[in-house]
Design a protein around this motif. Structure first.
Motif, short mmCIF file in Angstrom:
data_model
loop_
_atom_site.label_atom_id
_atom_site.label_comp_id
_atom_site.label_asym_id
_atom_site.label_seq_id
_atom_site.Cartn_x
_atom_site.Cartn_y
_atom_site.Cartn_z
N GLY A 56 0.84 -1.19 0.00
CA GLY A 56 0.00 0.00 0.00
C GLY A 56 0.87 1.24 0.00
N VAL A 57 0.36 2.31 -0.58
CA VAL A 57 1.11 3.56 -0.66
C VAL A 57 0.27 4.68 -0.05
CG1 VAL A 57 2.17 5.25 -2.22
CG2 VAL A 57 2.35 2.79 -2.72
N VAL A 58 0.91 5.47 0.79
CA VAL A 58 0.26 6.63 1.40
C VAL A 58 1.08 7.86 1.02
CG1 VAL A 58 -0.47 7.74 3.54
CG2 VAL A 58 -0.53 5.24 3.35
N SER A 59 0.40 8.85 0.45
CA SER A 59 1.03 10.10 0.06
C SER A 59 0.42 11.22 0.90
CB SER A 59 0.78 10.36 -1.43
OG SER A 59 1.44 11.53 -1.85
N VAL A 60 1.23 11.75 1.80
CA VAL A 60 0.79 12.83 2.69
C VAL A 60 1.16 14.16 2.04
CG1 VAL A 60 1.04 13.88 4.98
CG2 VAL A 60 1.16 11.38 4.73
N LEU A 61 0.19 15.02 1.86
CA LEU A 61 0.42 16.34 1.27
C LEU A 61 0.43 17.37 2.40
CD1 LEU A 61 -1.91 16.16 -1.86
CD2 LEU A 61 0.45 15.37 -1.60
N ASP A 62 1.60 17.90 2.69
CA ASP A 62 1.74 18.92 3.72
C ASP A 62 1.43 20.28 3.11
OD1 ASP A 62 2.19 19.86 6.26
OD2 ASP A 62 4.30 19.32 6.35
N LYS A 63 1.48 21.32 3.92
CA LYS A 63 0.98 22.64 3.50
C LYS A 63 1.69 23.25 2.31
CE LYS A 63 3.73 24.87 6.98
NZ LYS A 63 4.02 26.11 7.56
N ASP A 64 2.93 22.88 2.04
CA ASP A 64 3.65 23.46 0.91
C ASP A 64 3.70 22.56 -0.32
OD1 ASP A 64 4.26 25.80 2.37
OD2 ASP A 64 5.96 24.80 3.32
N ALA A 65 2.98 21.45 -0.27
CA ALA A 65 2.98 20.52 -1.41
C ALA A 65 2.37 21.19 -2.64
CB ALA A 65 2.18 19.27 -1.05
N GLN A 66 2.97 20.86 -3.79
CA GLN A 66 2.48 21.41 -5.06
C GLN A 66 2.02 20.26 -5.95
OE1 GLN A 66 5.70 23.78 -6.63
NE2 GLN A 66 6.11 24.64 -4.63
N PRO A 67 0.86 20.38 -6.57
CA PRO A 67 0.39 19.29 -7.43
C PRO A 67 1.28 19.14 -8.66
CG PRO A 67 -1.19 21.11 -7.41
CD PRO A 67 -0.09 21.48 -6.48
N PRO A 68 1.41 17.92 -9.17
CA PRO A 68 2.23 17.71 -10.36
C PRO A 68 1.58 18.32 -11.60
CG PRO A 68 1.10 15.70 -9.77
CD PRO A 68 0.82 16.69 -8.68
N ASP A 69 2.40 18.71 -12.57
CA ASP A 69 1.85 19.22 -13.83
C ASP A 69 1.31 18.05 -14.65
OD1 ASP A 69 3.99 17.98 -15.25
OD2 ASP A 69 5.19 19.80 -15.20
N LYS A 70 0.73 18.36 -15.79
CA LYS A 70 0.07 17.34 -16.61
C LYS A 70 1.04 16.24 -17.04
CE LYS A 70 -2.77 16.74 -20.71
NZ LYS A 70 -3.45 17.38 -21.83
N HIS A 71 2.23 16.61 -17.47
CA HIS A 71 3.22 15.60 -17.88
C HIS A 71 3.56 14.65 -16.73
CE1 HIS A 71 6.70 13.59 -19.52
NE2 HIS A 71 7.42 14.04 -18.49
N LEU A 72 3.80 15.20 -15.55
CA LEU A 72 4.17 14.37 -14.40
C LEU A 72 2.99 13.51 -13.93
CD1 LEU A 72 6.51 16.77 -12.41
CD2 LEU A 72 7.14 14.87 -13.92
N ARG A 73 1.77 14.01 -14.08
CA ARG A 73 0.60 13.17 -13.77
C ARG A 73 0.55 11.96 -14.70
NH1 ARG A 73 -2.12 18.24 -13.23
NH2 ARG A 73 -3.18 17.90 -15.20
N GLN A 74 0.93 12.15 -15.97
CA GLN A 74 0.98 11.03 -16.91
C GLN A 74 2.06 10.04 -16.51
OE1 GLN A 74 1.52 13.25 -20.55
NE2 GLN A 74 -0.69 13.34 -20.96
N VAL A 75 3.20 10.53 -16.07
CA VAL A 75 4.28 9.65 -15.60
C VAL A 75 3.79 8.84 -14.39
CG1 VAL A 75 6.58 9.59 -14.54
CG2 VAL A 75 6.12 11.11 -16.50
#
Length: 172
Positions: A56-75
């Motif tokens: 299982g994978v858990v990704s914690v997004l803290d206050k300074d987290a930035q969403p990935p751009d479209k290319h990185l979402r595809q990756v």
């Protein structure tokens, strides 16, 4: 292994990576990059080799987290498809309250729902909710409680914050 034992795999200016039993945990507080995604994929693949029944994978997004751009979402989508036989579930935890956290949970949910995946995915607001959901999706390799796993996630978030904060200096 007690509920507080985890192994930190590494940390840089945007990400802390750790493992706990058959779970891979990321604490994001900066920018997603291709280099970080490659490293994450390699580490998850190694964890899958060790735990072939599922990770299982858990990704914690803290206050300074930035969403990935479209290319990185595809990756990310391609990497998840390749890891899917062994990577059973992913939950994103938005750690925070208010407008920022509400906006980020909407973004995370829309990214997760924007494509079909063989991996069960969810975006949640609390460590307890994330622990409850991921433990139901991926049985832990050793007995652990929801509360114990939530404490591990909180401890990793705190560790990331402590490690990245500048050292205190004497004034005078």
């Amino acid at each position: 292994m007690s509920s507080q034992q985890f192994e930190i795999l590494g940390q840089d200016q945007a990400l802390l990576r750790a493992k706990y039993q058959n779970f891979y945990v990321m604490v994001w507080y900066g920018e997603v990059s291709l280099e970080r995604l490659k490293l994450i994929k390699q580490e998850i693949a190694r964890l899958i080799e060790r735990f072939p029944k599922g990770v299982g994978v858990v990704s914690v997004l803290d206050k300074d987290a930035q969403p990935p751009d479209k290319h990185l979402r595809q990756v990310v989508a391609q990497d998840q498809d390749e890891l899917a036989p062994g990577m059973k579930a992913l939950t994103v935890v938005v750690d925070g309250m208010g407008f920022w956290a509400s906006s980020l949970i909407i973004i995370a949910t829309s990214i997760l729902q924007s494509r079909k995946s063989r991996i069960r995915q969810n975006a949640l607001r609390t460590f307890n909710a994330a622990a409850t959901w991921i433990l139901a999706e991926v049985p832990p390799s050793e007995p652990t409680s929801t509360t114990g796993f939530a404490r591990v996630l909180e401890a990793l978030r705190d560790e990331a914050r402590e490690r990245r904060s500048p050292p205190m200096t004497a004034t005078g």
